[in-house]
Design a protein around this motif. Structure first.
Motif, PDB file in Angstrom:
ATOM      1  N   CYS A 135       0.829  -1.216   0.000  1.00  0.00           N
ATOM      2  CA  CYS A 135       0.000   0.000   0.000  1.00  0.00           C
ATOM      3  C   CYS A 135       0.862   1.264   0.000  1.00  0.00           C
ATOM      4  O   CYS A 135       0.562   2.236  -0.699  1.00  0.00           O
ATOM      5  N   LYS A 136       1.930   1.250   0.799  1.00  0.00           N
ATOM      6  CA  LYS A 136       2.833   2.404   0.846  1.00  0.00           C
ATOM      7  C   LYS A 136       3.449   2.673  -0.528  1.00  0.00           C
ATOM      8  O   LYS A 136       3.502   3.816  -0.991  1.00  0.00           O
ATOM      9  N   LEU A 137       3.950   1.613  -1.147  1.00  0.00           N
ATOM     10  CA  LEU A 137       4.594   1.771  -2.447  1.00  0.00           C
ATOM     11  C   LEU A 137       3.585   2.190  -3.512  1.00  0.00           C
ATOM     12  O   LEU A 137       3.909   2.976  -4.414  1.00  0.00           O
ATOM     13  N   THR A 138       2.338   1.688  -3.397  1.00  0.00           N
ATOM     14  CA  THR A 138       1.279   2.113  -4.314  1.00  0.00           C
ATOM     15  C   THR A 138       1.008   3.600  -4.157  1.00  0.00           C
ATOM     16  O   THR A 138       0.853   4.335  -5.148  1.00  0.00           O
ATOM     17  N   ALA A 139       0.952   4.055  -2.909  1.00  0.00           N
ATOM     18  CA  ALA A 139       0.711   5.478  -2.646  1.00  0.00           C
ATOM     19  C   ALA A 139       1.823   6.344  -3.242  1.00  0.00           C
ATOM     20  O   ALA A 139       1.558   7.409  -3.818  1.00  0.00           O
ATOM     21  N   ILE A 140       3.069   5.886  -3.097  1.00  0.00           N
ATOM     22  CA  ILE A 140       4.181   6.639  -3.668  1.00  0.00           C
ATOM     23  C   ILE A 140       4.098   6.665  -5.195  1.00  0.00           C
ATOM     24  O   ILE A 140       4.342   7.699  -5.831  1.00  0.00           O
ATOM     25  N   LEU A 141       3.714   5.536  -5.787  1.00  0.00           N
ATOM     26  CA  LEU A 141       3.566   5.487  -7.248  1.00  0.00           C
ATOM     27  C   LEU A 141       2.432   6.389  -7.724  1.00  0.00           C
ATOM     28  O   LEU A 141       2.510   6.982  -8.808  1.00  0.00           O
ATOM     29  N   ILE A 142       1.374   6.500  -6.909  1.00  0.00           N
ATOM     30  CA  ILE A 142       0.264   7.389  -7.262  1.00  0.00           C
ATOM     31  C   ILE A 142       0.738   8.828  -7.368  1.00  0.00           C
ATOM     32  O   ILE A 142       0.184   9.631  -8.121  1.00  0.00           O
ATOM     33  N   ILE A 143       1.789   9.167  -6.631  1.00  0.00           N
ATOM     34  CA  ILE A 143       2.363  10.511  -6.696  1.00  0.00           C
ATOM     35  C   ILE A 143       3.423  10.601  -7.797  1.00  0.00           C
ATOM     36  O   ILE A 143       3.458  11.560  -8.573  1.00  0.00           O
TER      37      ILE A 143
END
Length: 492
Positions: free
Chosen positions: A197-205
């Motif tokens: 989830c953390k890495l997904t959030a970073i990719l969303i940015i």
């Protein structure tokens, strides 16, 4: 004299078993008939190790307010340089810990290495401040961020009540404690999910940021190294903020005894994790500057929210949820790792014996996990947590610097020690110097807070002589230690 590690069991039909060095006490050198060794199982694979490191490093800061670095550098370009340099230096520290972790195959992280090199007094002082203040306060702070952002979507038009934040925070802390008490495997699986989830959030940015660069949105990078001048103390303080953002790379060493094939898994997990985090942090900051100017970033209370509102429209409502999940992952990883520090300290005879006991069926250090719950709740509902952390932030870097300096000492004191993984000496030398530099910086820039933290840390010295060295204590004092884990077990 220092008390030796104690051996005790709670009846063969009980739920907890005491142990020394992770093994069930035996009779006459053999295991009791029909009774297996009660140990912490080796369930930390490479993927789980990576999730522990990434999951504890990445918290709320990179999403909410990564402005400490920018504020003290004065320019976009220099802030990106600091983020990169701090990532490389954190990698140096992590590689030093990889050598220590593969050479000294015991859990406990800083505590174990300081005990091995400098002896029981500095090690006790380290675990003293960690148990009573640092870990409960740090857990409460990251948990409050979780509580605030999990409620954010429900209070869009109004301020979130502080009581609601603390109540949902208390629920989150309790869930983390129960999870870590019940199952190592489930705790690790959830940590993998939360890391995803953390890495997904970073990719969303990052992905929209890259698209902005492709479209030519580079106006905020023009004259990247010009801007308001940073004062003489600016760069060191920016460096301090950057190193703090990367803190967490050492947590895998807290669970060394539970790592599968640690000689390969620990170095590999560290290298992969630090590469991912460093690249992710730098690219996230680049993405922010494609849309937000340096001045706007400094004014924003939640940079990721500001960024997503401008580029992602209604999808920006998902950002607080991702931030909350990121905080929950840091809570889970921190409790999972630090409970092993208390477990090892108890096994060494420096904390109550009950904290070294393992649940016979679930194979978790149940008491070492549970002891954090009341202490964290006390911190949550009392006082200024941030002041406490400021008081004691220097202690973290002091002891980490000592542990890494211990690596250099062991190279000369024990040249024949088996070292499956070995780093060039300039790596631990540079990193330990960096830690001591940050300690000196805190003394110069904020002598009051650092002085108070120093005094709090020094309380561990009389506590050591009172609880560990003094062996002629009244019976009532000894009995008290059996029932209250916040006291030291004095049985000799």
């Amino acid at each position: 004299m220092v008390r030796k590690p104690v051996v005790s069991t709670i009846s063969s039909g009980g739920y907890l078993q005491g142990n020394v060095n992770g093994k069930l006490p035996s009779l006459g050198g053999k295991e009791p008939p029909g009774q297996e060794k009660v140990v912490l199982k080796k369930k930390i694979t490479l993927v789980r190790g990576i999730s522990i490191i990434i999951g504890t490093i990445i918290g709320a800061g990179i999403f909410i307010s990564p402005k400490g670095v920018l504020q003290n550098t004065g320019s976009v370009g220099m802030s990106l340089v600091i983020w990169t340099v701090c990532g490389v230096l954190s990698l140096f520290g992590a590689l030093s810990y990889a050598e220590l972790g593969t050479s000294i195959k015991k859990s406990g992280g800083h505590y174990t290495y300081i005990l091995e090199v400098f002896g029981p007094l500095p090690a006790f002082v380290r675990v003293w401040v960690e148990l009573l203040i640092i870990r409960p306060a740090a857990t409460a702070v990251i948990s409050l961020a979780f509580g605030r952002y999990i409620l954010e979507p429900f209070f869009i038009q109004c301020e979130i009540p502080e009581l609601a934040i603390k109540l949902i925070t208390a629920v989150g802390i309790t869930v983390v404690m129960v999870l870590n008490s019940m199952s190592v495997s489930w705790s690790a699986r959830i940590q993998i999910f939360l890391t995803f989830c953390k890495l997904t959030a970073i990719l969303i940015i990052i992905v929209p940021g890259v698209m902005q660069l492709i479209k030519g949105q580079t106006q905020h990078f023009k004259d990247a190294f010009s801007g308001r001048g940073a004062n003489i103390m600016g760069l060191p303080l920016a460096f301090y903020y950057g190193m703090y953002a990367y803190a967490g790379w050492f947590y895998l060493n807290f669970v060394t005894e539970e790592v599968e094939n640690p000689e390969k898994t620990i170095p590999l997990a560290i290298c992969i994790s630090m590469a991912i985090v460093t690249i992710g942090y730098v690219l996230t900051n680049v993405a922010y500057f494609t849309t937000i100017s340096a001045e706007e970033l400094l004014l924003s209370n939640a940079v990721a929210v500001t960024f997503s509102e401008r580029l992602l429209g209604n999808f920006s409502l998902a950002v607080p949820i991702f931030v909350a999940l990121s905080c929950f992952g840091s809570m889970n990883g921190g409790v999972f790792a630090v409970s092993r520090l208390f477990y090892v300290a108890s096994r060494e005879g420096q904390l109550p014996e009950i904290l070294s006991m393992i649940h016979v069926r679930k194979h978790t250090p149940l008491p070492a996990v549970i002891v954090l719950h009341p202490l964290t709740m006390i911190m949550l509902f009392s006082g200024d947590l941030y002041s406490l952390l400021n008081f004691l932030s220097f202690a973290r870097w002091l002891f980490i610097g000592l542990a890494v300096a211990g690596l250099i000492y062991l190279r000369y004191k024990r040249p024949d020690m088996h070292r499956p993984f070995k780093v060039p000496l300039f790596i631990p030398a540079l990193f330990s110097f960096t830690c001591l530099f940050m300690v000196a910086l805190s003394l110069y820039s904020d002598p009051f807070s650092t002085g108070i933290g120093f005094i709090i840390t020094l309380t561990g010295v009389p506590a050591y002589y009172l609880f560990i060295i003094w062996d002629k204590k009244p019976k009532w004092f000894r009995r008290l230690s059996v029932y209250y884990p916040c006291f030291i077990d004095f049985e000799s």
